[in-house]
Scaffold this active site. Structure first.
Site, PDB file in Angstrom:
ATOM      1  N   ASP A  48       0.839  -1.205   0.000  1.00  0.00           N
ATOM      2  CA  ASP A  48       0.000   0.000   0.000  1.00  0.00           C
ATOM      3  C   ASP A  48       0.872   1.252   0.000  1.00  0.00           C
ATOM      4  O   ASP A  48       1.654   1.475   0.924  1.00  0.00           O
ATOM      5  CB  ASP A  48      -0.894  -0.009   1.258  1.00  0.00           C
ATOM      6  CG  ASP A  48      -2.074   0.947   1.141  1.00  0.00           C
ATOM      7  OD1 ASP A  48      -1.882   2.082   0.659  1.00  0.00           O
ATOM      8  OD2 ASP A  48      -3.177   0.548   1.547  1.00  0.00           O
TER       9      ASP A  48
ATOM     10  N   LYS B  42     -14.991  -2.652 -11.237  1.00  0.00           N
ATOM     11  CA  LYS B  42     -15.440  -3.715 -10.328  1.00  0.00           C
ATOM     12  C   LYS B  42     -16.168  -4.819 -11.097  1.00  0.00           C
ATOM     13  O   LYS B  42     -16.058  -5.996 -10.767  1.00  0.00           O
ATOM     14  CB  LYS B  42     -16.329  -3.128  -9.229  1.00  0.00           C
ATOM     15  CG  LYS B  42     -15.571  -2.213  -8.256  1.00  0.00           C
ATOM     16  CD  LYS B  42     -14.513  -2.978  -7.497  1.00  0.00           C
ATOM     17  CE  LYS B  42     -13.861  -2.164  -6.399  1.00  0.00           C
ATOM     18  NZ  LYS B  42     -12.813  -2.914  -5.693  1.00  0.00           N
TER      19      LYS B  42
ATOM     20  N   ILE C 176       0.841  -1.201  -6.596  1.00  0.00           N
ATOM     21  CA  ILE C 176       0.816  -2.517  -7.266  1.00  0.00           C
ATOM     22  C   ILE C 176       0.263  -2.394  -8.688  1.00  0.00           C
ATOM     23  O   ILE C 176       0.131  -3.384  -9.392  1.00  0.00           O
ATOM     24  CB  ILE C 176      -0.015  -3.563  -6.480  1.00  0.00           C
ATOM     25  CG1 ILE C 176      -1.391  -3.019  -6.100  1.00  0.00           C
ATOM     26  CG2 ILE C 176       0.745  -3.998  -5.229  1.00  0.00           C
ATOM     27  CD1 ILE C 176      -2.411  -2.895  -7.185  1.00  0.00           C
TER      28      ILE C 176
ATOM     29  N   SER D 179     -17.297  -5.046  -5.658  1.00  0.00           N
ATOM     30  CA  SER D 179     -18.284  -4.124  -5.085  1.00  0.00           C
ATOM     31  C   SER D 179     -19.631  -4.392  -5.737  1.00  0.00           C
ATOM     32  O   SER D 179     -19.694  -4.700  -6.938  1.00  0.00           O
ATOM     33  CB  SER D 179     -17.890  -2.668  -5.356  1.00  0.00           C
ATOM     34  OG  SER D 179     -18.956  -1.803  -5.005  1.00  0.00           O
TER      35      SER D 179
ATOM     36  N   TYR E 198     -15.577   3.373 -11.519  1.00  0.00           N
ATOM     37  CA  TYR E 198     -15.485   2.430 -10.400  1.00  0.00           C
ATOM     38  C   TYR E 198     -16.308   1.171 -10.684  1.00  0.00           C
ATOM     39  O   TYR E 198     -15.830   0.045 -10.553  1.00  0.00           O
ATOM     40  CB  TYR E 198     -15.969   3.133  -9.128  1.00  0.00           C
ATOM     41  CG  TYR E 198     -15.899   2.313  -7.875  1.00  0.00           C
ATOM     42  CD1 TYR E 198     -14.682   2.095  -7.218  1.00  0.00           C
ATOM     43  CD2 TYR E 198     -17.049   1.756  -7.318  1.00  0.00           C
ATOM     44  CE1 TYR E 198     -14.623   1.351  -6.050  1.00  0.00           C
ATOM     45  CE2 TYR E 198     -16.999   1.010  -6.151  1.00  0.00           C
ATOM     46  CZ  TYR E 198     -15.789   0.808  -5.520  1.00  0.00           C
ATOM     47  OH  TYR E 198     -15.735   0.058  -4.361  1.00  0.00           O
TER      48      TYR E 198
ATOM     49  N   ASN F 226      -7.275  -6.105  -3.039  1.00  0.00           N
ATOM     50  CA  ASN F 226      -8.218  -5.237  -2.325  1.00  0.00           C
ATOM     51  C   ASN F 226      -8.029  -3.757  -2.662  1.00  0.00           C
ATOM     52  O   ASN F 226      -8.939  -2.953  -2.475  1.00  0.00           O
ATOM     53  CB  ASN F 226      -8.026  -5.481  -0.818  1.00  0.00           C
ATOM     54  CG  ASN F 226      -8.675  -4.436   0.040  1.00  0.00           C
ATOM     55  OD1 ASN F 226      -9.880  -4.477   0.267  1.00  0.00           O
ATOM     56  ND2 ASN F 226      -7.887  -3.471   0.523  1.00  0.00           N
TER      57      ASN F 226
ATOM     58  N   THR G  73     -15.422   2.510   6.490  1.00  0.00           N
ATOM     59  CA  THR G  73     -14.020   2.877   6.240  1.00  0.00           C
ATOM     60  C   THR G  73     -14.022   4.365   5.900  1.00  0.00           C
ATOM     61  O   THR G  73     -15.075   5.004   5.861  1.00  0.00           O
ATOM     62  CB  THR G  73     -13.430   2.097   5.043  1.00  0.00           C
ATOM     63  OG1 THR G  73     -14.077   2.535   3.851  1.00  0.00           O
ATOM     64  CG2 THR G  73     -13.594   0.593   5.185  1.00  0.00           C
TER      65      THR G  73
HETATM   66  N1  LIG Z   1     -16.010   0.236   2.397  1.00  0.00           N
HETATM   67  C1  LIG Z   1     -17.008  -0.325   1.749  1.00  0.00           C
HETATM   68  O1  LIG Z   1     -18.150  -0.406   2.223  1.00  0.00           O
HETATM   69  C2  LIG Z   1     -16.768  -0.931   0.381  1.00  0.00           C
HETATM   70  C3  LIG Z   1     -17.880  -1.198  -0.416  1.00  0.00           C
HETATM   71  C4  LIG Z   1     -17.675  -1.784  -1.642  1.00  0.00           C
HETATM   72  C5  LIG Z   1     -16.390  -2.130  -2.039  1.00  0.00           C
HETATM   73  N2  LIG Z   1     -15.319  -1.841  -1.256  1.00  0.00           N
HETATM   74  C6  LIG Z   1     -13.995  -2.239  -1.715  1.00  0.00           C
HETATM   75  O2  LIG Z   1     -13.227  -2.723  -0.623  1.00  0.00           O
HETATM   76  C7  LIG Z   1     -11.852  -2.441  -0.846  1.00  0.00           C
HETATM   77  C8  LIG Z   1     -11.254  -1.680   0.324  1.00  0.00           C
HETATM   78  O3  LIG Z   1     -11.984  -0.469   0.462  1.00  0.00           O
HETATM   79  P1  LIG Z   1     -11.845   0.476   1.729  1.00  0.00           P
HETATM   80  O4  LIG Z   1     -13.197   1.014   1.964  1.00  0.00           O
HETATM   81  O5  LIG Z   1     -11.120  -0.240   2.829  1.00  0.00           O
HETATM   82  O6  LIG Z   1     -10.943   1.642   1.084  1.00  0.00           O
HETATM   83  P2  LIG Z   1      -9.720   2.510   1.684  1.00  0.00           P
HETATM   84  O7  LIG Z   1      -9.607   3.714   0.821  1.00  0.00           O
HETATM   85  O8  LIG Z   1      -9.876   2.701   3.149  1.00  0.00           O
HETATM   86  O9  LIG Z   1      -8.482   1.553   1.432  1.00  0.00           O
HETATM   87  C9  LIG Z   1      -7.986   1.319   0.154  1.00  0.00           C
HETATM   88  C10 LIG Z   1      -6.476   1.249   0.241  1.00  0.00           C
HETATM   89  O10 LIG Z   1      -5.958   0.983  -1.086  1.00  0.00           O
HETATM   90  C11 LIG Z   1      -4.720   1.662  -1.189  1.00  0.00           C
HETATM   91  N3  LIG Z   1      -4.310   1.837  -2.578  1.00  0.00           N
HETATM   92  C12 LIG Z   1      -4.744   2.756  -3.470  1.00  0.00           C
HETATM   93  N4  LIG Z   1      -4.054   2.654  -4.622  1.00  0.00           N
HETATM   94  C13 LIG Z   1      -3.183   1.611  -4.459  1.00  0.00           C
HETATM   95  C14 LIG Z   1      -2.204   1.013  -5.284  1.00  0.00           C
HETATM   96  N5  LIG Z   1      -1.999   1.452  -6.532  1.00  0.00           N
HETATM   97  N6  LIG Z   1      -1.463  -0.012  -4.790  1.00  0.00           N
HETATM   98  C15 LIG Z   1      -1.691  -0.492  -3.543  1.00  0.00           C
HETATM   99  N7  LIG Z   1      -2.604   0.044  -2.706  1.00  0.00           N
HETATM  100  C16 LIG Z   1      -3.336   1.087  -3.162  1.00  0.00           C
HETATM  101  C17 LIG Z   1      -4.979   3.007  -0.502  1.00  0.00           C
HETATM  102  O11 LIG Z   1      -3.767   3.645  -0.140  1.00  0.00           O
HETATM  103  C18 LIG Z   1      -5.827   2.550   0.694  1.00  0.00           C
HETATM  104  O12 LIG Z   1      -5.029   2.338   1.835  1.00  0.00           O
HETATM  105  C19 LIG Z   1     -11.784  -1.690  -2.167  1.00  0.00           C
HETATM  106  O13 LIG Z   1     -11.560  -2.606  -3.218  1.00  0.00           O
HETATM  107  C20 LIG Z   1     -13.169  -1.109  -2.295  1.00  0.00           C
HETATM  108  O14 LIG Z   1     -13.531  -0.827  -3.622  1.00  0.00           O
HETATM  109  C21 LIG Z   1     -15.485  -1.230  -0.051  1.00  0.00           C
END
Ligand SMILES: NC(=O)c1ccc[n+]([C@@H]2O[C@H](COP(=O)([O-])OP(=O)(O)OC[C@H]3O[C@@H](n4cnc5c(N)ncnc54)[C@H](O)[C@@H]3O)[C@@H](O)[C@H]2O)c1
Length: 314
Positions: A39, A177, A72, A160, A173, A98, A207
């Protein structure tokens, strides 16, 4: 609960510095795995970088964790993250894709640069990491790593419900997804002979992303309030289950996790059929046949926020 099911296993979790990825990394370590947390510490829109964030999280987790502070979403970054797992922990068995960013815009205001950034991180990044890891996972199978026959290896893509239902203003997005479904299915097929499973998990959890939802209507306001009560721990526990020996036969499937609820999603398959008897359809023939055989089965144009705005069971 048996806590040491993943002892000896090595995992790579992308986007693990916070939110759902961090919760997944923590639970995998609790179950005995050693984990690379990848990350760069970006903003929600992918801008900026603070690799110290992931270093601090890995340090707090302890000896079972190593930090990778680059993106990544490039071929060299994806390969380097996989290499770190192999060099530091002697192998790789589990990949959790993720990492994701958000750059929302209505389709009629789409900026190509934003589309490309979101697709690159959310879909291309997952494909690059999976491709780099797949070589190691196939070698594991050939070398019977960990057990004879090896028959083991796990890929979990974090998707998602936006990718299945769509959502106003989330064209990049949702498209990325939705693309993860194809990535998951083909990975599950291509890796089946190596005993490696691939599944897709659509999470719901509080989050920093949930905190920033700007509700456009009552359903979205309700969704946000309710989502903020949901711990990412539930998602992490289910992902850890998918990574456990008990899930060896589960592959190519789509799940949703919302607090204590776990959903199994249908995947698009034909639900109705019309057949042209002879010659070509006229427009009138098609209109009549579509109305008669398809109309009742059309998928309503509801968003995921509307569809999951009910009270979560926390
Ligand atoms: N929070 C929710 O309710 C929810 C709903 C649907 C989907 N999601 C999915 O769950 C996953 C996590 O979401 P979250 O809410 O914890 O988000 P978040 O923003 O808290 O965490 C995402 C992390 O990804 C990292 N990141 C971004 N670009 C990157 C890269 N190029 N290489 C490596 N890391 C990178 C960011 O620095 C961050 O720490 C995501 O795929 C998101 O789309 C979350």
């Amino acid at each position: 609960m048996s806590d040491a099911l993943l002892t000896g296993r090595v995992a790579l979790v992308t986007g693990a510095a916070q939110g759902i990825g961090k919760a997944i990394a923590e639970v995998l370590v609790q179950r005995g795995a050693r984990v690379v947390l990848a990350d760069p510490g970006t903003g929600i829109d992918g801008s900026g970088a603070d690799p110290k964030l992931v270093e601090a999280v890995a340090k707090k987790i302890g000896d079972g964790a190593a930090a990778f502070g680059d993106s990544i979403a490039t071929p060299s970054g994806a390969a380097a993250a996989v290499d770190l797992a192999v060099r530091r922990f002697g192998g790789l068995d589990i990949v959790v894709n993720n990492a994701a960013i958000l750059r929302d815009a209505f389709i009629f205001k789409l900026e190509p640069r934003d589309w490309e950034a979101v697709l690159r991180t959310n879909l291309t990044g997952a494909a690059l990491v999976t491709a780099a890891a797949a070589a190691v996972l196939r070698d594991n199978a050939k070398a019977n790593r960990g057990a004879t026959p090896y028959g083991w290896g796990r890929i979990v893509n974090i998707g998602s419900t936006a990718g299945f239902y769509g959502n106003f203003g989330q064209v990049s997005y949702a498209s990325a997804k939705a693309g993860l479904l194809g990535l998951t299915r083909v990975t599950a097929l291509d890796m089946s002979r190596s005993g490696v499973t691939a599944n897709l998990v659509a999470p719901f959890a509080a989050t920093r992303v949930t905190e920033t939802i700007k509700p456009q209507n009552d359903a979205q306001a309700q969704y946000k309030a309710r989502a903020l009560s949901v711990s990412p721990k539930h998602v992490a526990n289910f992902v850890a289950f998918l990574c456990s020996p008990a899930a060896q036969k589960i592959s190519g499937q789509v799940f949703g996790i919302r607090a204590r609820e776990v959903f199994l999603f249908q995947q698009p398959r034909p639900v109705a059929r019309i057949v042209n008897g002879a010659g070509e359809w006229t427009n009138d023939d098609l209109a009549a046949a579509v109305q008669q055989s398809f109309a009742a089965n059309f998928t309503p144009l509801t968003t995921d926020l509307e569809s999951f705005s009910s009270e979560p069971i926390v």
